[in-house]
Design an enzyme around this catalytic site. Structure first.
Site, PDB file in Angstrom:
ATOM      1  N   ASP A 116       0.058   5.317   1.227  1.00  0.00           N
ATOM      2  CA  ASP A 116      -0.367   6.165   2.396  1.00  0.00           C
ATOM      3  C   ASP A 116      -0.585   4.677   3.732  1.00  0.00           C
ATOM      4  O   ASP A 116      -1.166   4.532   3.887  1.00  0.00           O
ATOM      5  CB  ASP A 116      -1.809   6.592   1.946  1.00  0.00           C
ATOM      6  CG  ASP A 116      -1.773   7.491   1.154  1.00  0.00           C
ATOM      7  OD1 ASP A 116      -1.171   8.695   1.200  1.00  0.00           O
ATOM      8  OD2 ASP A 116      -2.056   7.021   0.096  1.00  0.00           O
TER       9      ASP A 116
ATOM     10  N   ASP B 257       0.875  -1.005  -0.151  1.00  0.00           N
ATOM     11  CA  ASP B 257       0.030  -0.028   0.073  1.00  0.00           C
ATOM     12  C   ASP B 257       1.145   1.013  -0.153  1.00  0.00           C
ATOM     13  O   ASP B 257       2.592   1.231   0.215  1.00  0.00           O
ATOM     14  CB  ASP B 257      -0.791   0.211   1.408  1.00  0.00           C
ATOM     15  CG  ASP B 257      -1.593   1.193   1.661  1.00  0.00           C
ATOM     16  OD1 ASP B 257      -2.375   1.661   0.283  1.00  0.00           O
ATOM     17  OD2 ASP B 257      -1.982   1.333   2.341  1.00  0.00           O
TER      18      ASP B 257
ATOM     19  N   ASP C 283      -1.931  -1.354   5.788  1.00  0.00           N
ATOM     20  CA  ASP C 283      -2.026  -0.701   7.146  1.00  0.00           C
ATOM     21  C   ASP C 283      -3.460  -0.356   8.178  1.00  0.00           C
ATOM     22  O   ASP C 283      -3.459   0.316   8.768  1.00  0.00           O
ATOM     23  CB  ASP C 283      -0.926   1.385   7.410  1.00  0.00           C
ATOM     24  CG  ASP C 283      -2.066   2.265   6.305  1.00  0.00           C
ATOM     25  OD1 ASP C 283      -2.171   1.732   5.421  1.00  0.00           O
ATOM     26  OD2 ASP C 283      -2.496   2.887   7.223  1.00  0.00           O
TER      27      ASP C 283
END
Length: 256
Positions: free
Chosen positions: A22, A20, A204
């Site tokens: 961000d 991922d 996250d």
């Protein structure tokens, strides 16, 4: 766990290595446009992409054009809008149903902008195949009002079944109502690159959880990036994007 993980990676014909963006490769910042890839992470990704052991990709909720511009490393697989659009390593994919629905997002965007006009720190971002309402800069007492305005605006579209809504860290997302997300995108990538006998995925947020499950169910390694004891299905964890950068360094030393 590095000795065990490193043995697995050395024993693989090739590793499909996915991240991922961000909160994983780069820290989450209040303004999405300010999320720049740290130099150490950029160097690590470029070095791994230049070798033969790793097939490197970024799977993100950002649009394809946005993530390609932000990362800008040749040879990577770029999957934007949670995998609804993918380019790189010979792939050029756009989910057909999402592409057909895309024109319907313009009036939804306009209505959301109108509904959010009086609320501090809210930013509505159209992303071609999806759209996101960001409210990381909104004072906490107003967050409930943002969520209520979002829900009331989307209610008619949810009733018709034309869209689905997902949530993340101070973001609200509108997607076409198709059975597709990071998990399906990762499954597609695994099928497209059968030589990659090992898969790793780092993420996250709640939108990464279906990716974690797909990876682990297929025998791969899922890595949650964030504080300990936060709920996740991932079996491995790193504290923050800085540790992801450190891990890229370990992988660079493994490649050869």
């Amino acid at each position: 766990v590095w000795p065990n993980v490193s043995r697995r990676l050395r024993g693989a014909d090739q590793v499909l290595l996915l991240f991922d963006y961000d909160g994983t490769l780069t820290p989450i910042v209040p303004e999405p446009g300010a999320a720049e890839l740290p130099p150490a992470a950029a160097r690590g990704l470029a070095e791994l992409a230049g070798g033969t052991r790793f097939l490197v990709g970024v799977v993100t909720g950002r649009s394809l054009a946005d993530i390609q511009q932000r990362v800008g490393i040749p040879g990577l697989i770029y999957a934007g809008n949670h995998g609804l659009e993918i380019q790189g390593a010979g792939l050029d994919f756009v989910h057909e149903a999402a592409a057909r629905f895309a024109p319907e997002l313009a009036p939804i965007t306009a209505k959301l902008e109108e509904a959010m006009a009086g609320l501090t720190g809210v930013f509505v971002e159209p992303k071609g195949l999806t759209l996101t309402v960001h409210f990381r800069m909104t004072p906490d007492p107003l967050s409930t009002r943002v969520e209520e305005a979002f829900a009331s605006t989307l209610a008619p579209y949810l009733e018709t079944g034309s869209v689905k809504v997902t949530t993340g860290k101070k973001v609200l997302e509108v997607r076409p109502n198709v059975d597709w997300g990071k998990g399906q995108a990762i499954s597609m990538l695994r099928d497209a690159f059968p030589r990659a006998s090992e898969t790793m995925f780092f993420g996250d947020d709640v939108t990464d959880e279906d990716g974690f499950k797909v990876v682990q169910d297929s025998g791969g390694i899922a890595v949650f990036v964030g504080p300990a004891r936060q709920p996740t299905v991932a079996w491995h964890r790193l504290d923050d994007p800085a540790e992801v950068g450190d891990f890229l360094g370990l992988l660079s030393n493994l490649d050869g």
